[in-house]
Design a protein around this motif. Structure first.
Motif, PDB file in Angstrom:
ATOM      1  N   ARG A   1       0.847  -1.203   0.000  1.00  0.00           N
ATOM      2  CA  ARG A   1       0.000   0.000   0.000  1.00  0.00           C
ATOM      3  C   ARG A   1       0.881   1.251   0.000  1.00  0.00           C
ATOM      4  O   ARG A   1       0.566   2.237  -0.667  1.00  0.00           O
ATOM      5  N   TYR A   2       1.987   1.215   0.766  1.00  0.00           N
ATOM      6  CA  TYR A   2       2.900   2.361   0.761  1.00  0.00           C
ATOM      7  C   TYR A   2       3.627   2.479  -0.579  1.00  0.00           C
ATOM      8  O   TYR A   2       3.901   3.588  -1.049  1.00  0.00           O
ATOM      9  N   ARG A   3       3.921   1.340  -1.206  1.00  0.00           N
ATOM     10  CA  ARG A   3       4.526   1.373  -2.543  1.00  0.00           C
ATOM     11  C   ARG A   3       3.552   1.975  -3.556  1.00  0.00           C
ATOM     12  O   ARG A   3       3.941   2.777  -4.403  1.00  0.00           O
ATOM     13  N   ALA A   4       2.289   1.562  -3.482  1.00  0.00           N
ATOM     14  CA  ALA A   4       1.318   1.999  -4.479  1.00  0.00           C
ATOM     15  C   ALA A   4       1.051   3.497  -4.383  1.00  0.00           C
ATOM     16  O   ALA A   4       1.053   4.203  -5.388  1.00  0.00           O
TER      17      ALA A   4
ATOM     18  N   SER B   1      -8.810   5.966   4.939  1.00  0.00           N
ATOM     19  CA  SER B   1     -10.082   5.265   4.812  1.00  0.00           C
ATOM     20  C   SER B   1      -9.846   3.759   4.901  1.00  0.00           C
ATOM     21  O   SER B   1      -8.781   3.252   4.536  1.00  0.00           O
ATOM     22  N   ALA B   2     -10.858   3.050   5.375  1.00  0.00           N
ATOM     23  CA  ALA B   2     -10.716   1.614   5.635  1.00  0.00           C
ATOM     24  C   ALA B   2     -10.301   0.850   4.392  1.00  0.00           C
ATOM     25  O   ALA B   2      -9.511  -0.104   4.474  1.00  0.00           O
ATOM     26  N   GLU B   3     -10.780   1.249   3.217  1.00  0.00           N
ATOM     27  CA  GLU B   3     -10.493   0.480   2.000  1.00  0.00           C
ATOM     28  C   GLU B   3      -9.022   0.539   1.611  1.00  0.00           C
ATOM     29  O   GLU B   3      -8.502  -0.363   0.959  1.00  0.00           O
ATOM     30  N   ILE B   4      -8.305   1.587   2.025  1.00  0.00           N
ATOM     31  CA  ILE B   4      -6.885   1.682   1.690  1.00  0.00           C
ATOM     32  C   ILE B   4      -6.105   0.548   2.336  1.00  0.00           C
ATOM     33  O   ILE B   4      -5.184  -0.016   1.738  1.00  0.00           O
ATOM     34  N   PHE B   5      -6.484   0.190   3.568  1.00  0.00           N
ATOM     35  CA  PHE B   5      -5.743  -0.827   4.314  1.00  0.00           C
ATOM     36  C   PHE B   5      -6.516  -2.145   4.401  1.00  0.00           C
ATOM     37  O   PHE B   5      -6.276  -2.959   5.292  1.00  0.00           O
ATOM     38  N   LEU B   6      -7.417  -2.366   3.461  1.00  0.00           N
ATOM     39  CA  LEU B   6      -8.227  -3.571   3.447  1.00  0.00           C
ATOM     40  C   LEU B   6      -7.355  -4.825   3.442  1.00  0.00           C
ATOM     41  O   LEU B   6      -6.414  -4.953   2.668  1.00  0.00           O
ATOM     42  N   GLY B   7      -7.661  -5.762   4.355  1.00  0.00           N
ATOM     43  CA  GLY B   7      -6.967  -7.038   4.396  1.00  0.00           C
ATOM     44  C   GLY B   7      -5.651  -7.046   5.131  1.00  0.00           C
ATOM     45  O   GLY B   7      -4.946  -8.056   5.138  1.00  0.00           O
ATOM     46  N   ILE B   8      -5.292  -5.932   5.788  1.00  0.00           N
ATOM     47  CA  ILE B   8      -4.017  -5.869   6.501  1.00  0.00           C
ATOM     48  C   ILE B   8      -4.184  -6.239   7.970  1.00  0.00           C
ATOM     49  O   ILE B   8      -3.430  -7.013   8.528  1.00  0.00           O
ATOM     50  N   GLY B   9      -5.180  -5.679   8.606  1.00  0.00           N
ATOM     51  CA  GLY B   9      -5.366  -5.880  10.045  1.00  0.00           C
ATOM     52  C   GLY B   9      -5.726  -4.564  10.696  1.00  0.00           C
ATOM     53  O   GLY B   9      -5.612  -3.493  10.105  1.00  0.00           O
ATOM     54  N   LYS B  10      -6.140  -4.646  11.939  1.00  0.00           N
ATOM     55  CA  LYS B  10      -6.597  -3.452  12.646  1.00  0.00           C
ATOM     56  C   LYS B  10      -5.432  -2.702  13.274  1.00  0.00           C
ATOM     57  O   LYS B  10      -4.319  -3.223  13.429  1.00  0.00           O
ATOM     58  N   VAL B  11      -5.690  -1.452  13.643  1.00  0.00           N
ATOM     59  CA  VAL B  11      -4.734  -0.662  14.411  1.00  0.00           C
ATOM     60  C   VAL B  11      -4.707  -1.208  15.831  1.00  0.00           C
ATOM     61  O   VAL B  11      -5.730  -1.608  16.384  1.00  0.00           O
ATOM     62  N   ARG B  12      -3.536  -1.248  16.428  1.00  0.00           N
ATOM     63  CA  ARG B  12      -3.393  -1.790  17.785  1.00  0.00           C
ATOM     64  C   ARG B  12      -4.194  -0.971  18.794  1.00  0.00           C
ATOM     65  O   ARG B  12      -4.241   0.257  18.726  1.00  0.00           O
TER      66      ARG B  12
END
Length: 437
Positions: free
Chosen positions: A213-216, A225-236
């Motif tokens: 995601r950071y590369r893209a 927004s939630a869709e940017i990090f979709l499938g990664i996991g939640k914030v601690r």
């Protein structure tokens, strides 16, 4: 962990455009290898089946690669299999060599379907797999439809649903697409055995996906927004096990290994992160003279799911540009239109365009144009750069006419565009007649 590098707004915009191969646009050579150059930097390209001005990934590549042709990417996907489709940020095209780091999606779906659809429809699963083993690749239309079952958002033909489930679980892969119809085959027929056998830890896979995601994007922050990090996991959160694979923990991993470098930008809240290998690009634009890249200030029409426009808050804070993709907005509530693309000029987002490839009429139709407040589209250099972008889209669509809007407010600009188009010369490929309406 490195201390943040501070960027002024102009440097940040210039870096963002240049690292996206958009300053100038369409500067990569007219060759299939340029598709891989873009994928190598961005990591993945989001796939969307809507084809209004071209499929999303095609429009992404058209903005960066001279003379881009959709057949190049299709060959990489379904013939050479250098790329393949999987779920990253939505359905995406990623390098096949990175498959071991994207298996987490297959594994999760396999676990879900083993206790669900695969058990409930076991006879059909066996029937479909036997059919493919014995007779080769199969699509949902190659067999008579069966009774619909509840499937995600709506009832769906059983065959289509179970083929999709087997694809999600990594049992089947895409042999090819016929339009948007998926044709499936066994993954072991499509990809090398050693690649399919390789396993990476779940943490390594999720870290790789976060880095993608950071590369893209190139300047993402810690959140969005939630869709940017979709499938990664939640914030601690405070209640999490310190060893849990959270997005926060994965980001810490990337910072500790030096994969990404923090930056701050004037007027943009919070830290952002640059892929460390791209710091030389940042150095190349820092303090450069001129406004908007000068002679490099070409025009690009950006796809609605181009990673350049993923982070809408970032666009508002750095570019002062409010972009909403209104394809799913009811028509009466739209501010602009159905399939509207941002217009980038140099390092500025200056407006919106709604292009449509109408193959039946043999035309690229421009349904609408909207300029940002204070922008003069007759400014020196813009009309020529805009015409170049229009011509690129016309050639991509292989249509002979360009039809421009007739509204009174756009009349001076449209007249200038018509004049440039009429005098822009013959098409070197001999497929266009340059007819303008």
């Amino acid at each position: 962990m490195a201390h943040p590098i501070h960027l002024d707004r102009t440097t940040a915009r210039r870096f963002f455009a240049r690292r996206h191969f958009l300053a100038p646009p369409r500067a990569l050579p007219a060759d299939v290898a340029s598709v891989l150059t873009v994928v190598d930097r961005l990591g993945s390209l989001q796939f969307d089946p809507l084809e209004v001005a071209g499929r999303n990934h095609d429009v992404v590549l058209l903005a960066r690669v001279a003379g881009y042709r959709r057949a190049w990417t299709d060959a990489l996907l379904y013939e050479d299999r250098v790329l393949y489709e999987t779920y990253n940020k939505g359905l995406s095209l990623v390098p096949t060599t990175e498959m071991p780091w994207y298996r987490v999606t297959w594994d999760r779906h396999r676990s879900d379907h083993d206790g669900g659809a695969f058990d409930e429809h076991a006879p059909l699963v066996e029937e479909l797999l036997a059919r493919i083993r014995d007779h080769g690749a199969l699509s949902s239309t190659d067999l008579e439809p069966r009774a619909a079952i509840e499937w995600y958002w709506r009832p769906t033909n059983q065959i289509r649903a179970i083929l999709e489930a087997l694809g999600e679980a990594g049992v089947l892969g895409l042999s090819r697409r016929e339009g948007n119809r998926r044709v499936y085959d066994l993954v072991e027929r499509l990809f090398p055995a050693d690649l399919l056998a390789r396993r990476e830890t779940e943490r390594d896979q999720r870290r790789h996906k976060l880095l993608s995601r950071y590369r893209a994007h190139g300047l993402l922050g810690r959140s969005g927004s939630a869709e940017i990090f979709l499938g990664i996991g939640k914030v601690r959160t405070s209640g999490d096990d310190p060893g849990a694979i959270t997005r926060t923990a994965l980001l810490e991993d990337l910072l500790e290994t030096g994969a990404i470098t923090p930056v701050t930008i004037d007027g943009v809240r919070g830290e952002r992160f640059v892929v460390t290998g791209e710091l030389p690009i940042l150095d190349s634009v820092a303090g450069a003279p001129g406004e908007g890249f000068g002679a490099d200030a070409g025009v690009a029409f950006l796809a609605p799911l181009d990673p350049f426009v993923w982070d809408r808050d970032f666009l508002r804070s750095l570019f002062e540009f409010d972009y909403v993709w209104e394809v799913y907005v009811p028509e009466k509530k739209r501010r602009w239109g159905y399939y509207v693309l941002p217009v980038l000029w140099g390092d500025r987002l200056v407006g919106r365009i709604e292009p449509r490839i109408d193959r039946k009429a043999g035309a690229l139709r421009v349904l609408g144009l909207w300029w940002e407040t204070g922008f003069d589209p007759l400014a020196e250099g813009f009309v020529d750069a805009f015409v170049e972008a229009l011509r690129a889209h016309q050639r991509f669509g292989a249509v002979r006419r360009i039809i421009l809007p007739r509204t009174h407010a756009l009349r001076p600009f449209v007249a200038a565009v018509r004049q440039r188009l009429a005098s822009s010369g013959a098409d070197p490929d001999g497929i266009l007649e340059g007819v303008i309406e």
